[in-house]
Scaffold this motif. Structure first.
Motif, PDB file in Angstrom:
ATOM      1  N   THR A  10      42.651  36.481  45.598  1.00 44.83           N
ATOM      2  CA  THR A  10      42.649  37.630  44.697  1.00 44.83           C
ATOM      3  C   THR A  10      41.373  37.581  43.867  1.00 44.83           C
ATOM      4  N   GLU A  32      39.731  39.112  40.050  1.00 42.80           N
ATOM      5  CA  GLU A  32      39.904  39.819  38.787  1.00 42.80           C
ATOM      6  C   GLU A  32      38.620  40.582  38.484  1.00 42.80           C
ATOM      7  N   ARG A  88      36.695  40.171  35.255  1.00 44.08           N
ATOM      8  CA  ARG A  88      35.910  38.942  35.069  1.00 44.08           C
ATOM      9  C   ARG A  88      34.630  38.947  35.901  1.00 44.08           C
ATOM     10  N   ALA A 142      35.920  34.925  38.776  1.00 41.76           N
ATOM     11  CA  ALA A 142      36.772  36.074  39.064  1.00 41.76           C
ATOM     12  C   ALA A 142      37.651  35.873  40.294  1.00 41.76           C
TER      13      ALA A 142
END
Length: 66
Positions: A5, A7, A10, A60
């Protein structure tokens, strides 16, 4: 099984993920990370783990499982 995954909040758009694991990651027009393959295997999984563990400057990218 490994799950990748990212983010986006970020992500700083450095592009190291796409450079080192292009079959797993891409970048949107704004430079932010996109996960192309959430469950990579073999060498792609190794590359994704390297990105998450060492290369992503914004931290991230996340790996869970496997």
């Amino acid at each position: 099984m490994m799950k990748v995954t990212a983010e986006r909040d970020r992500c700083i758009g450095a592009g190291l993920c796409t450079l080192h694991a292009p079959s797993v990651f891409d970048q949107e027009d704004d430079g932010m990370v996109v996960v192309l393959n959430e469950t990579p295997t073999g060498a792609d999984a190794d590359d994704a783990r390297k990105v998450a563990d060492h290369l992503c400057p914004g931290k991230a990218v996340r790996i869970t499982g496997g």
